[in-house]
Enzyme design. Structure first.
Site, PDB file in Angstrom:
ATOM      1  CG  HIS A 152     -21.291 -14.054  21.406  1.00 49.29           C
ATOM      2  ND1 HIS A 152     -20.615 -13.301  22.334  1.00 49.29           N
ATOM      3  CD2 HIS A 152     -21.511 -15.262  21.992  1.00 49.29           C
ATOM      4  CE1 HIS A 152     -20.424 -14.013  23.432  1.00 49.29           C
ATOM      5  NE2 HIS A 152     -20.950 -15.206  23.243  1.00 49.29           N
ATOM      6  CD  GLU A 163     -21.512  -8.831  19.440  1.00 50.65           C
ATOM      7  OE1 GLU A 163     -21.308  -8.114  20.430  1.00 50.65           O
ATOM      8  OE2 GLU A 163     -22.007  -9.972  19.529  1.00 50.65           O
ATOM      9  CB  CYS A 191     -17.852 -10.418  25.037  1.00 49.14           C
ATOM     10  SG  CYS A 191     -17.763 -11.576  23.643  1.00 49.14           S
ATOM     11  CB  CYS A 204     -17.845  -9.917  19.967  1.00 50.48           C
ATOM     12  SG  CYS A 204     -18.976 -11.332  20.104  1.00 50.48           S
TER      13      CYS A 204
END
Length: 150
Positions: A54, A56, A84, A87
């Site tokens: 992801h 992040e 999420c 993250c």
């Protein structure tokens, strides 16, 4: 020094680049206390065949390598979509002090919508300030357009 809106515009421009790889168009920036962007990344899950890639996570890794530390205290993470749970956990582990995000994620958000993991008092580290909804419409439109074409 760039303000939150200007930083989010940079993240949005970067997020658009993820479209070329088929990845969800999300981008993240790690910004130091002086306002310098020390790392930036997009989602690379599909490109790299990595479920943890992801934006992040990738940006935090790049910042850690660039600064030669896993402790990103006093840094800001700017991301186009509410993080999420995965993250959010990484953000707290990195000791990010400030989180700025664009679109809220009513299905999987962990920074105030569905969950609020980044400010969970039972964790040893918490984000001190969370600012959500920065350029929310633009961030949301990029995602809506992406998913409508799927």
């Amino acid at each position: 020094m760039l303000d939150d809106t200007e930083l989010m515009r940079r993240a949005l421009d970067l997020a658009s680049e993820a479209l070329a790889t088929g990845d969800v168009p999300v981008a993240a920036l790690v910004v130091d206390p002086s306002g310098l962007i020390v790392a930036s990344a997009t989602n690379t899950k599909e490109r790299d065949h990595d479920p943890t890639a992801h934006a992040e996570i990738v940006a935090l890794r790049l910042a850690g390598h660039a600064l030669e530390t896993a402790n990103l205290s006093d840094h800001t993470l700017v991301v186009t979509l509410e993080p999420c749970v995965m993250c959010a956990g990484a953000i707290t582990q990195a000791r990010i002090s400030r989180l700025v995000f664009g679109a809220w994620d009513a299905k999987a958000g962990a920074a105030g919508s569905t969950h609020d993991l980044v400010r969970d008092r039972s964790l040893p580290h918490r984000v001190q300030e969370v600012v959500g909804g920065v350029l929310e419409e633009e961030c949301g439109a990029l995602l809506t357009d992406f998913f409508s074409q799927k």
